[in-house]
Design a protein around this motif. Structure first.
Motif, PDB file in Angstrom:
ATOM      1  N   PHE A   1       0.799  -1.231   0.000  1.00  0.00           N
ATOM      2  CA  PHE A   1       0.000   0.000   0.000  1.00  0.00           C
ATOM      3  C   PHE A   1       0.832   1.282   0.000  1.00  0.00           C
ATOM      4  O   PHE A   1       0.317   2.358  -0.212  1.00  0.00           O
ATOM      5  CB  PHE A   1      -0.945   0.018   1.207  1.00  0.00           C
ATOM      6  N   LYS A   2       2.114   1.173   0.324  1.00  0.00           N
ATOM      7  CA  LYS A   2       2.913   2.391   0.374  1.00  0.00           C
ATOM      8  C   LYS A   2       3.773   2.570  -0.871  1.00  0.00           C
ATOM      9  O   LYS A   2       4.411   3.594  -1.053  1.00  0.00           O
ATOM     10  CB  LYS A   2       3.811   2.389   1.612  1.00  0.00           C
TER      11      LYS A   2
ATOM     12  N   PHE B   1     -10.197  -1.051  -5.023  1.00  0.00           N
ATOM     13  CA  PHE B   1      -9.739  -0.022  -4.086  1.00  0.00           C
ATOM     14  C   PHE B   1      -8.220   0.147  -4.163  1.00  0.00           C
ATOM     15  O   PHE B   1      -7.707   1.258  -4.186  1.00  0.00           O
ATOM     16  CB  PHE B   1     -10.143  -0.391  -2.654  1.00  0.00           C
ATOM     17  N   MET B   2      -7.521  -0.981  -4.233  1.00  0.00           N
ATOM     18  CA  MET B   2      -6.054  -0.921  -4.343  1.00  0.00           C
ATOM     19  C   MET B   2      -5.627  -0.140  -5.580  1.00  0.00           C
ATOM     20  O   MET B   2      -4.706   0.666  -5.537  1.00  0.00           O
ATOM     21  CB  MET B   2      -5.473  -2.337  -4.405  1.00  0.00           C
TER      22      MET B   2
ATOM     23  N   TRP C   1      -6.375   3.438  -4.945  1.00  0.00           N
ATOM     24  CA  TRP C   1      -5.446   3.909  -3.913  1.00  0.00           C
ATOM     25  C   TRP C   1      -4.076   4.218  -4.529  1.00  0.00           C
ATOM     26  O   TRP C   1      -3.480   5.264  -4.285  1.00  0.00           O
ATOM     27  CB  TRP C   1      -5.330   2.850  -2.823  1.00  0.00           C
TER      28      TRP C   1
ATOM     29  N   THR D   1      -4.346   7.382  -6.532  1.00  0.00           N
ATOM     30  CA  THR D   1      -4.546   8.557  -5.680  1.00  0.00           C
ATOM     31  C   THR D   1      -3.238   8.947  -4.979  1.00  0.00           C
ATOM     32  O   THR D   1      -2.916  10.123  -4.819  1.00  0.00           O
ATOM     33  CB  THR D   1      -5.616   8.261  -4.603  1.00  0.00           C
ATOM     34  N   LEU D   2      -2.493   7.923  -4.570  1.00  0.00           N
ATOM     35  CA  LEU D   2      -1.266   8.176  -3.814  1.00  0.00           C
ATOM     36  C   LEU D   2      -0.306   9.080  -4.588  1.00  0.00           C
ATOM     37  O   LEU D   2       0.238  10.030  -4.038  1.00  0.00           O
ATOM     38  CB  LEU D   2      -0.605   6.832  -3.497  1.00  0.00           C
TER      39      LEU D   2
END
Lengths: 433, 521
Positions: free
Chosen positions: B262-263, B290-291, B294, B297-298
């Motif tokens: 996720f990072k 979602f991933m 995400w 978006t990140l």
């Protein structure tokens, strides 16, 4: 275009050269017999301790000088002949100048002790001193340092980084007490002991003992105590390095005498930095200021005088900094080692014994006069402004947090300091009223 | 205390050499049974005749075994190619699976015991070596002897470690079958986290990476225990490596969800927009989508907003895995970065070239994904963009050079010269951010500690000694310049943008107008 010769490539001489170049097209030559390129003298200790190598201590890369048309000459100046504006090098060669800037810095003091020229006995100022120290401290178990000042404590740190035991002879009753107030001197003395420095206060050197090979084998103090050692560091201050001017027409006393324009008695000859002795007083400053910052400021002033408008050396409020092992020290304004009759003080020390702050102000006007701070970083800009604006001590304390310069997340002590101030100082006041 | 440290060092070296020794401590015997269980039925027929010669033969090194097996496959393929039977050519990678199944000996028999001997004893040894430092000397900057040390200053130990690291990376990326013993060694942990999973070179790599970040993170905290900034930052990278990079993706897979860090984000995560990756995420149900959202978006929103408020350090020295390793395991080598202006020039060309390459590659890959093609302007995207990027940037630059060269060129070679995400974060830090390193009036003494210990090779002193804010796109905000400064000159600050690019101001003289300042007035 004038031919400007600068003797000395320390911070004073190099600052002058850089600023002259920024402001003019004069031909600039910088002469030094110490090193080919400018390095930071204050970083010598870090080379010995293995924090940096010599290259890391050079503030400018080697190409910088050619690009900026600053000619570097590695040579030793023997004589200055002002009548025909020439200098003579140790090689016998002579060099003419239109303007001469003397920036030769300091040399270590020696006070005529018996044995002071033995092998293994030395001061620490120049790059050569560092090389000598490297050679002198090979296979040394114990060292004695004489003189409780900044270079002494640096030397202690250096030696301890090589696992050499250190005995520190300090003439006064605590470390650097001719500069630091009692409280701070004690704080630092304790910190030295935490680092296993064998600190001997009220101890003076009587003589240094030789072994059969002309090497140091120990010292004897004035109390008659003998300390065996294989190295002696003499760090009893420095004095202007101006022997080569003795037979010149340039007026010298302890240093090269200069007026407020940093001019010597001879036209077109200036002196800046450590080697200078001012003939006029500046409040709160000694006539010989052997400090990095002074060298830099004088270099800026002399460059402006030579290239643009004649400018006085008028430094702003005093500031300085140092580091004693792990404890950083900053000072702004004037905090003497003893309180003057018109002064009042407030001292706060953190329970860990590694942070402290010491304010001094005028009793009557409440004007803030100076601060010593240990283990906390303060903003120069703020204190410079408050000193110039002659702010009151209350103002300074109430705005103290705006002057904090510690990194993010560090514990902050302003509230503790201010409430302690209110308890100790204001309570006494109201009781008297 | 000192003897504890010696014992610790001894234990650590024992486990380190045991680990290296395990490389040699297996035998390899291929049997018909293994062959039949690992090779697809359709390939068994073509491979069996040649492979049968290897059956029940025992090899003493992985090298010999791997060469024998891949030799057979290559030979069979060569014959197919010669006969132009293209459909029969075998592209499956059987070498690693056959090697793993054929391995016998102590590594297989005592895997769990060896795992604890290597990593348990290694951990105890490392901690015994690291922790007593806190008691042995007072807190503060202790860089004593770094430039005299054979490990830290490109001496023989440094060169040796660098060579081992480079070799390790090359094997991880290109020759995983050779290091099967190590892959087997960490299998018990893999099974504990994800019972159905197979240990692979990537699991080995992830585990060693995390182990290094945690152990050396402990060292970093002890070393900078007087600085809360360094402590918090180090705990942060340790946490993100352990949780986000290592555990959560494994747990995701165990929960039947897509593997996802996720990072990590594009363009550092260069295969984010690969067709297979997009398909994996978008077919992975709600969480997969979602991933995907995400991840976009990140870098679209997260990067500009966070860099504006905190500087690029929020990612590079607080969150990122590459940064995490650099700030922990890499800390002993931070001073080896090149500070010259020349290196700065190379840096700017190189890192921005990689960014451009990453963008072009991604545009090509996305174009193919959307249009359902495999070429762009008539060129095959995989052959000309995606594969070279993966090989040159993804493997060689970020891995082999980026980490293998720690002991030779410092701990941020990749982050400084190669990372396209760092370039992107840097743009924003340079042009639109509240972050800067400020200098304290006239207190600088030009000693050079700041520049020396800047892992990004920024000549911090150049700015500090003229009283100028340090605003550089490459600065990762590690804060070490501020920590090592003996005079309290440097501070990482987040303030109003106004005056960020202030002119140099050195406090001291009255009536001095520095030429730089005159230009502004």
């Amino acid at each position: 275009m004038k031919n400007i010769v600068i003797i000395g490539n320390g911070i004073a001489g190099i600052t002058a050269a850089r600023h002259i170049r920024k402001r003019s097209d004069h031909h600039i030559t910088v002469i030094s017999s110490e090193t080919e390129h400018f390095f930071s003298r204050t970083a010598l200790m870090y080379i010995y301790m293995g924090h940096m190598n010599f290259e890391n201590t050079k503030p400018y890369e080697d190409w910088f000088w050619k690009k900026n048309r600053i000619e570097l000459l590695k040579a030793h100046v023997e004589h200055v002949k002002t009548t025909d504006k020439t200098i003579t090098l140790s090689t016998g060669a002579t060099l003419g100048y239109d303007i001469l800037i003397i920036a030769t810095g300091s040399k270590s003091n020696k006070f005529g002790w018996s044995g002071q020229d033995l092998k293994g006995v030395q001061g620490l100022y120049s790059f050569q001193d560092l090389e000598e120290m490297e050679a002198n401290t090979k296979d040394v178990k114990r060292a004695v340092i004489v003189g409780g000042g900044l270079i002494g404590v640096e030397m202690a740190e250096m030696l301890l980084s090589r696992k050499i035991e250190v005995t520190f002879l300090v003439r006064e009753n605590s470390f650097w007490s001719n500069v630091l107030p009692r409280q701070e001197a004690e704080l630092i003395s304790k910190h030295l002991q935490v680092h296993h420095v064998d600190l001997k206060t009220s101890a003076e050197l009587e003589k240094i003992l030789p072994d059969d090979n002309g090497k140091v084998k120990g010292v004897i103090t004035k109390n008659g105590e003998q300390i065996d050692c294989q190295f002696v560091g003499l760090t009893v201050g420095v004095s202007p390095n101006i022997d080569f001017l003795k037979d010149s027409d340039i007026e010298i006393k302890r240093g090269v005498l200069v007026n407020e324009f940093l001019e010597t008695n001879i036209p077109d000859v200036y002196a800046i930095g450590d080697c200078v002795e001012r003939t006029y007083e500046l409040p709160g400053r000694r006539n010989i200021e052997q400090v990095w910052y002074t060298g830099r400021m004088m270099g800026e002033v002399v460059a402006q005088s030579i290239c643009d408008t004649k400018t006085k050396y008028e430094p702003g409020p005093w500031f300085n900094s140092a580091k004693f092992f792990d404890i950083e020290y900053q000072t702004y304004g004037n905090v003497g080692n003893e309180l003057k009759p018109n002064e009042e003080e407030f001292y706060w020390e953190h329970q860990g014994g590694k942070k402290a702050i010491h304010f001094v102000w005028d009793k009557n006007s409440k004007q803030f006069l100076g601060v010593n701070v240990f283990g906390i970083r303060l903003r120069h800009e703020k204190f410079d402004a408050w000193l110039r604006e002659k702010r009151s001590i209350e103002f300074v304390l109430h705005n103290l947090s705006s002057a904090n310069f510690d990194p993010e997340f560090f514990d902050r002590y302003e509230n503790e300091i201010v409430s302690d101030f209110e308890k100790k100082v204001l309570a006494i006041k109201s009781a008297v009223v | 205390m000192r003897s504890l440290r010696s014992i610790g060092l001894f234990l650590f070296l024992f486990s380190f050499f045991l680990f290296l020794g395990l490389f040699f401590m297996s035998e390899y015997t291929l049997t018909e049974e293994i062959f039949k269980s690992k090779v697809k039925v359709e390939h068994q027929e073509s491979l069996q005749p040649a492979m049968a010669e290897l059956f029940d033969q025992t090899y003493n090194t992985s090298y010999a075994f791997v060469n024998a097996v891949s030799g057979v496959i290559d030979q069979v393929n060569a014959e197919f190619r010669q006969a132009q039977q293209w459909d029969k050519v075998i592209y499956d990678d059987y070498v690693a699976s056959l090697t793993k199944a054929s391995t016998t000996g102590m590594v297989v028999d005592h895997t769990t015991l060896l795992f604890f001997l290597v990593f348990g004893i290694g951990l105890i040894g490392a901690l015994l070596f690291i922790l007593p430092k806190a008691k042995l000397e007072p807190a503060g900057i202790k860089n004593n002897g770094i430039f005299h040390d054979a490990l830290n200053s490109r001496g023989w130990i440094g060169i040796l470690i660098g060579t081992v690291l480079i070799g390790f990376y090359i094997m991880i990326y290109f020759y995983d079958a050779y290091i099967m013993n190590w892959i087997i060694l960490v299998a018990p942990l893999k099974h504990w986290i994800y019972p159905q999973g197979e240990s692979s070179q990537w699991f080995l790599y992830g585990f060693l990476y995390t182990f290094a970040v945690l152990v050396m993170g402990g060292r970093m905290i002890v070393k900078y225990r007087h600085s809360k900034y360094q402590i918090f930052r180090t705990i942060s990278v340790m946490f993100f490596q352990l949780a986000f990079a290592f555990l959560i993706p494994e747990i995701m897979v165990r929960l039947n969800q897509p593997y996802f860090d996720f990072k990590n984000m594009w363009p550092l995560d260069y295969d984010f927009f690969d067709a297979w990756h997009i398909n994996m995420l978008t077919s992975g149900g709600g969480l997969g989508i979602f991933m995907f959202a995400w991840g976009i978006t990140l870098f679209v929103v997260g990067v500009p907003v966070f860099v504006y408020f905190f500087g690029k350090r929020w990612y590079c020295s607080w969150v990122c895995g590459c940064g995490g390793l650099a700030e922990t395991a890499g800390d002993p080598f931070r001073h080896l970065s090149d500070k010259s202006v020349k290196a700065w020039k190379v840096e700017r060309w190189l890192i921005h070239a990689v960014l451009v390459f990453a963008v072009i590659m991604t545009v090509g890959v996305l174009y193919n994904f959307i249009t359902g093609t495999s070429t762009i302007f008539g060129l095959d995207t995989y052959t000309y963009l995606r594969k070279p990027y993966g090989f040159m940037i993804g493997s060689i630059f970020s891995g082999v050079v980026g980490t293998g060269f720690y002991p030779l060129m410092g701990n941020r070679v990749w982050c400084r010269f190669g990372c396209p995400l760092a370039a992107y974060l840097g743009f924003i830090q340079r042009f639109k951010s509240r972050f800067r390193i400020t200098t304290n009036g006239g207190q600088c003494i030009s000693c050079g500690n700041c520049s020396t210990y800047c892992e990004m090779g920024i000549d911090v002193r150049w700015y500090a000694q003229r009283g100028q804010n340090i605003i550089r796109s490459s600065c990762v905000g590690c804060g070490v310049c501020s920590s090592v400064c003996p005079r309290g000159v440097l501070n990482l600050e987040v303030k109003d943008e106004k005056g960020r690019f202030g002119q140099p101001v050195l406090l001291g003289n009255n009536h001095i107008s520095l030429p730089e300042i005159k230009a502004v007035n």
